[in-house]
Design a protein around this motif. Sequence first.
Motif, PDB file in Angstrom:
ATOM      1  N   MET A   1       0.853  -1.198   0.000  1.00  0.00           N
ATOM      2  CA  MET A   1       0.000   0.000   0.000  1.00  0.00           C
ATOM      3  C   MET A   1       0.885   1.243   0.000  1.00  0.00           C
ATOM      4  SD  MET A   1      -3.017   1.070   2.664  1.00  0.00           S
ATOM      5  CE  MET A   1      -3.968  -0.345   2.157  1.00  0.00           C
ATOM      6  N   ALA A   2       0.581   2.215  -0.906  1.00  0.00           N
ATOM      7  CA  ALA A   2       1.400   3.412  -1.048  1.00  0.00           C
ATOM      8  C   ALA A   2       1.444   4.186   0.258  1.00  0.00           C
ATOM      9  CB  ALA A   2       0.834   4.293  -2.164  1.00  0.00           C
ATOM     10  N   GLY A   3       2.665   4.517   0.685  1.00  0.00           N
ATOM     11  CA  GLY A   3       2.828   5.335   1.885  1.00  0.00           C
ATOM     12  C   GLY A   3       2.969   4.554   3.153  1.00  0.00           C
ATOM     13  N   VAL A   4       2.473   3.343   3.222  1.00  0.00           N
ATOM     14  CA  VAL A   4       2.545   2.516   4.429  1.00  0.00           C
ATOM     15  C   VAL A   4       2.889   1.084   4.038  1.00  0.00           C
ATOM     16  CG1 VAL A   4       1.308   1.608   6.425  1.00  0.00           C
ATOM     17  CG2 VAL A   4       0.874   3.948   5.668  1.00  0.00           C
ATOM     18  N   LYS A   5       3.981   0.585   4.545  1.00  0.00           N
ATOM     19  CA  LYS A   5       4.376  -0.797   4.296  1.00  0.00           C
ATOM     20  C   LYS A   5       3.801  -1.705   5.365  1.00  0.00           C
ATOM     21  CE  LYS A   5       8.797   0.024   1.943  1.00  0.00           C
ATOM     22  NZ  LYS A   5      10.275  -0.186   2.033  1.00  0.00           N
ATOM     23  N   GLN A   6       3.365  -2.882   4.966  1.00  0.00           N
ATOM     24  CA  GLN A   6       2.844  -3.873   5.893  1.00  0.00           C
ATOM     25  C   GLN A   6       3.744  -5.108   5.902  1.00  0.00           C
ATOM     26  OE1 GLN A   6      -1.414  -4.686   5.810  1.00  0.00           O
ATOM     27  NE2 GLN A   6      -1.713  -2.961   4.407  1.00  0.00           N
ATOM     28  N   ALA A   7       3.951  -5.652   7.090  1.00  0.00           N
ATOM     29  CA  ALA A   7       4.747  -6.871   7.224  1.00  0.00           C
ATOM     30  C   ALA A   7       4.205  -7.655   8.410  1.00  0.00           C
ATOM     31  CB  ALA A   7       6.230  -6.537   7.407  1.00  0.00           C
ATOM     32  N   ARG A   8       4.606  -8.915   8.497  1.00  0.00           N
ATOM     33  CA  ARG A   8       4.179  -9.787   9.593  1.00  0.00           C
ATOM     34  C   ARG A   8       5.385 -10.485  10.195  1.00  0.00           C
ATOM     35  NH1 ARG A   8      -0.832 -12.305   9.437  1.00  0.00           N
ATOM     36  NH2 ARG A   8      -0.016 -13.625  11.101  1.00  0.00           N
ATOM     37  N   ASP A   9       5.335 -10.653  11.492  1.00  0.00           N
ATOM     38  CA  ASP A   9       6.299 -11.490  12.200  1.00  0.00           C
ATOM     39  C   ASP A   9       5.489 -12.362  13.145  1.00  0.00           C
ATOM     40  OD1 ASP A   9       8.064 -12.176  14.619  1.00  0.00           O
ATOM     41  OD2 ASP A   9       9.552 -11.421  13.196  1.00  0.00           O
ATOM     42  N   GLY A  10       5.040 -13.502  12.657  1.00  0.00           N
ATOM     43  CA  GLY A  10       4.166 -14.344  13.459  1.00  0.00           C
ATOM     44  C   GLY A  10       2.859 -13.639  13.746  1.00  0.00           C
ATOM     45  N   ALA A  11       2.542 -13.470  15.035  1.00  0.00           N
ATOM     46  CA  ALA A  11       1.294 -12.832  15.443  1.00  0.00           C
ATOM     47  C   ALA A  11       1.411 -11.320  15.534  1.00  0.00           C
ATOM     48  CB  ALA A  11       0.850 -13.396  16.798  1.00  0.00           C
ATOM     49  N   VAL A  12       2.561 -10.785  15.133  1.00  0.00           N
ATOM     50  CA  VAL A  12       2.799  -9.340  15.220  1.00  0.00           C
ATOM     51  C   VAL A  12       2.723  -8.726  13.832  1.00  0.00           C
ATOM     52  CG1 VAL A  12       4.438  -7.531  15.861  1.00  0.00           C
ATOM     53  CG2 VAL A  12       4.256  -9.600  17.256  1.00  0.00           C
ATOM     54  N   GLY A  13       1.882  -7.711  13.692  1.00  0.00           N
ATOM     55  CA  GLY A  13       1.824  -6.957  12.453  1.00  0.00           C
ATOM     56  C   GLY A  13       2.715  -5.731  12.549  1.00  0.00           C
ATOM     57  N   ILE A  14       3.379  -5.380  11.458  1.00  0.00           N
ATOM     58  CA  ILE A  14       4.307  -4.247  11.440  1.00  0.00           C
ATOM     59  C   ILE A  14       3.863  -3.271  10.367  1.00  0.00           C
ATOM     60  CG2 ILE A  14       6.703  -3.510  11.192  1.00  0.00           C
ATOM     61  CD1 ILE A  14       7.517  -6.411  11.870  1.00  0.00           C
ATOM     62  N   LEU A  15       3.600  -2.028  10.760  1.00  0.00           N
ATOM     63  CA  LEU A  15       3.222  -0.964   9.835  1.00  0.00           C
ATOM     64  C   LEU A  15       4.321   0.091   9.839  1.00  0.00           C
ATOM     65  CD1 LEU A  15      -0.551  -0.522  10.786  1.00  0.00           C
ATOM     66  CD2 LEU A  15       0.435  -1.904   8.952  1.00  0.00           C
ATOM     67  N   THR A  16       4.804   0.435   8.664  1.00  0.00           N
ATOM     68  CA  THR A  16       5.907   1.384   8.536  1.00  0.00           C
ATOM     69  C   THR A  16       5.480   2.558   7.667  1.00  0.00           C
ATOM     70  OG1 THR A  16       7.506  -0.432   8.689  1.00  0.00           O
ATOM     71  CG2 THR A  16       8.319   1.674   7.865  1.00  0.00           C
ATOM     72  N   LEU A  17       5.510   3.767   8.225  1.00  0.00           N
ATOM     73  CA  LEU A  17       5.272   4.969   7.439  1.00  0.00           C
ATOM     74  C   LEU A  17       6.423   5.096   6.445  1.00  0.00           C
ATOM     75  CD1 LEU A  17       4.285   7.420  10.345  1.00  0.00           C
ATOM     76  CD2 LEU A  17       2.774   5.966   8.966  1.00  0.00           C
ATOM     77  N   ASP A  18       6.105   5.193   5.156  1.00  0.00           N
ATOM     78  CA  ASP A  18       7.144   5.072   4.136  1.00  0.00           C
ATOM     79  C   ASP A  18       7.162   6.276   3.199  1.00  0.00           C
ATOM     80  OD1 ASP A  18       9.259   3.877   2.803  1.00  0.00           O
ATOM     81  OD2 ASP A  18       7.937   2.796   1.430  1.00  0.00           O
ATOM     82  N   GLU A  19       7.441   7.435   3.767  1.00  0.00           N
ATOM     83  CA  GLU A  19       7.681   8.642   2.984  1.00  0.00           C
ATOM     84  C   GLU A  19       8.987   9.258   3.481  1.00  0.00           C
ATOM     85  OE1 GLU A  19       6.027   9.684   0.460  1.00  0.00           O
ATOM     86  OE2 GLU A  19       4.179   8.502   0.550  1.00  0.00           O
ATOM     87  N   PRO A  20      10.113   8.561   3.333  1.00  0.00           N
ATOM     88  CA  PRO A  20      11.363   8.982   3.953  1.00  0.00           C
ATOM     89  C   PRO A  20      11.900  10.316   3.454  1.00  0.00           C
ATOM     90  CG  PRO A  20      11.745   7.182   2.399  1.00  0.00           C
ATOM     91  CD  PRO A  20      10.272   7.309   2.565  1.00  0.00           C
ATOM     92  N   ALA A  21      11.565  10.725   2.232  1.00  0.00           N
ATOM     93  CA  ALA A  21      12.068  11.987   1.700  1.00  0.00           C
ATOM     94  C   ALA A  21      11.608  13.175   2.529  1.00  0.00           C
ATOM     95  CB  ALA A  21      11.626  12.150   0.241  1.00  0.00           C
ATOM     96  N   SER A  22      10.436  13.054   3.156  1.00  0.00           N
ATOM     97  CA  SER A  22       9.901  14.134   3.998  1.00  0.00           C
ATOM     98  C   SER A  22       9.931  13.761   5.474  1.00  0.00           C
ATOM     99  CB  SER A  22       8.464  14.442   3.584  1.00  0.00           C
ATOM    100  OG  SER A  22       7.620  13.303   3.778  1.00  0.00           O
ATOM    101  N   LEU A  23      10.730  12.778   5.824  1.00  0.00           N
ATOM    102  CA  LEU A  23      10.758  12.242   7.197  1.00  0.00           C
ATOM    103  C   LEU A  23       9.364  11.799   7.614  1.00  0.00           C
ATOM    104  CD1 LEU A  23      13.199  14.726   9.009  1.00  0.00           C
ATOM    105  CD2 LEU A  23      13.706  12.465   8.064  1.00  0.00           C
ATOM    106  N   ASN A  24       8.665  11.203   6.663  1.00  0.00           N
ATOM    107  CA  ASN A  24       7.327  10.647   6.903  1.00  0.00           C
ATOM    108  C   ASN A  24       6.342  11.699   7.416  1.00  0.00           C
ATOM    109  OD1 ASN A  24       8.275   7.928   6.281  1.00  0.00           O
ATOM    110  ND2 ASN A  24       9.337   8.049   8.235  1.00  0.00           N
ATOM    111  N   ALA A  25       6.442  12.900   6.851  1.00  0.00           N
ATOM    112  CA  ALA A  25       5.525  13.978   7.232  1.00  0.00           C
ATOM    113  C   ALA A  25       4.099  13.600   6.855  1.00  0.00           C
ATOM    114  CB  ALA A  25       5.935  15.275   6.542  1.00  0.00           C
ATOM    115  N   MET A  26       3.160  14.084   7.643  1.00  0.00           N
ATOM    116  CA  MET A  26       1.760  13.706   7.464  1.00  0.00           C
ATOM    117  C   MET A  26       1.131  14.423   6.274  1.00  0.00           C
ATOM    118  SD  MET A  26       0.226  13.386  11.312  1.00  0.00           S
ATOM    119  CE  MET A  26       0.278  15.148  11.575  1.00  0.00           C
ATOM    120  N   THR A  27       0.451  13.656   5.474  1.00  0.00           N
ATOM    121  CA  THR A  27      -0.387  14.165   4.390  1.00  0.00           C
ATOM    122  C   THR A  27      -1.703  13.396   4.440  1.00  0.00           C
ATOM    123  OG1 THR A  27       0.380  12.520   2.785  1.00  0.00           O
ATOM    124  CG2 THR A  27       1.658  14.571   2.945  1.00  0.00           C
ATOM    125  N   PRO A  28      -2.750  13.927   3.820  1.00  0.00           N
ATOM    126  CA  PRO A  28      -4.000  13.162   3.780  1.00  0.00           C
ATOM    127  C   PRO A  28      -3.817  11.775   3.184  1.00  0.00           C
ATOM    128  CG  PRO A  28      -4.427  15.432   3.179  1.00  0.00           C
ATOM    129  CD  PRO A  28      -2.930  15.303   3.298  1.00  0.00           C
TER     130      PRO A  28
END
Length: 292
Positions: free
Chosen positions: A1-28
């Motif tokens: 998904m654009a802007g947010v990466k999803q991953a799994r580690d067993g029963a743990v879900g990992i969400l990563t804000l992925d706009e590093p050029a702006s230090l993951n600044a918030m946009t709509p």
Amino acid sequence: MAGVKQARDGAVGILTLDEPASLNAMTPDLLGALAAALAEMTTNEDVRALILTGAERGFCSGQNLKASEALGEDIAAGVMRFYWPAFKALRECRVPVVVAVNGVAAGGGFSLAMAGDMIVAARSASFIQVFSRIALVPDLGSTWLLPRLVGRQRALELMLLNEPLTAERAQEIGLVRKVVDDAKLMEEALTLARRLADGPTRALVATRAGRGERACDLRGAVPPRDRAPGHDPQERGRHRRPQCLHREAQGDVYRAVRCGAAPQSRHARACPGHPRLHIRIRKRGWPGQARP
């Protein structure tokens, strides 16, 4: 998904804000993607804990000023429309949320970090409110969450003076659970998330809800205090003056009873209109009852 990466580690879900050029600044778009990712991840019953973090050098640098026009002329309404759903999803998440802060968490990014349940920070992490520098009142939950995490005095210092907070200092004042070397941040966050995932998920989430930290409390307004019957402001206006509360003795137990209309306190005070009644309760007991 654009802007947010999803991953799994067993029963743990990992969400990563992925706009590093702006230090993951918030946009709509970014916060919309986060809300959608949270919904998608938590519909999977195998997911029993979540980690939220940022890509590369920063966690979230706050509002992306280049995208501020997307919020519209009414900034508050725009924030509630585009950003609030993601924050609400975090606070109402059906599983515990660990926030792994890498680098800067500024403005709304600071609020986003506090929206989770526990914060683990890299040694290079820093926190700053920054709102008053641009003539804004802290939003997205800061005025509600920050005083409850660090106390009123420190919260005001952070919000009014905009002094940056190092990871070590954040741990000292209770904002951060643990500080680790940058290279070990995700390892520590996963260890904590796995521990939560192995626990009774419903009980853990109910414990969070039992502390009264509901999503609706994050809009900036402090929820009204629980009031005794008759203490609603609209009801209070019906009386020229507050009414008293008598105590009715029943054996060795005093039971609160209303005198006229709205009670004012659970502790009886001498009422100018009924002094003899209070004396009778205090010294002789209620008619037909044993003396207290």
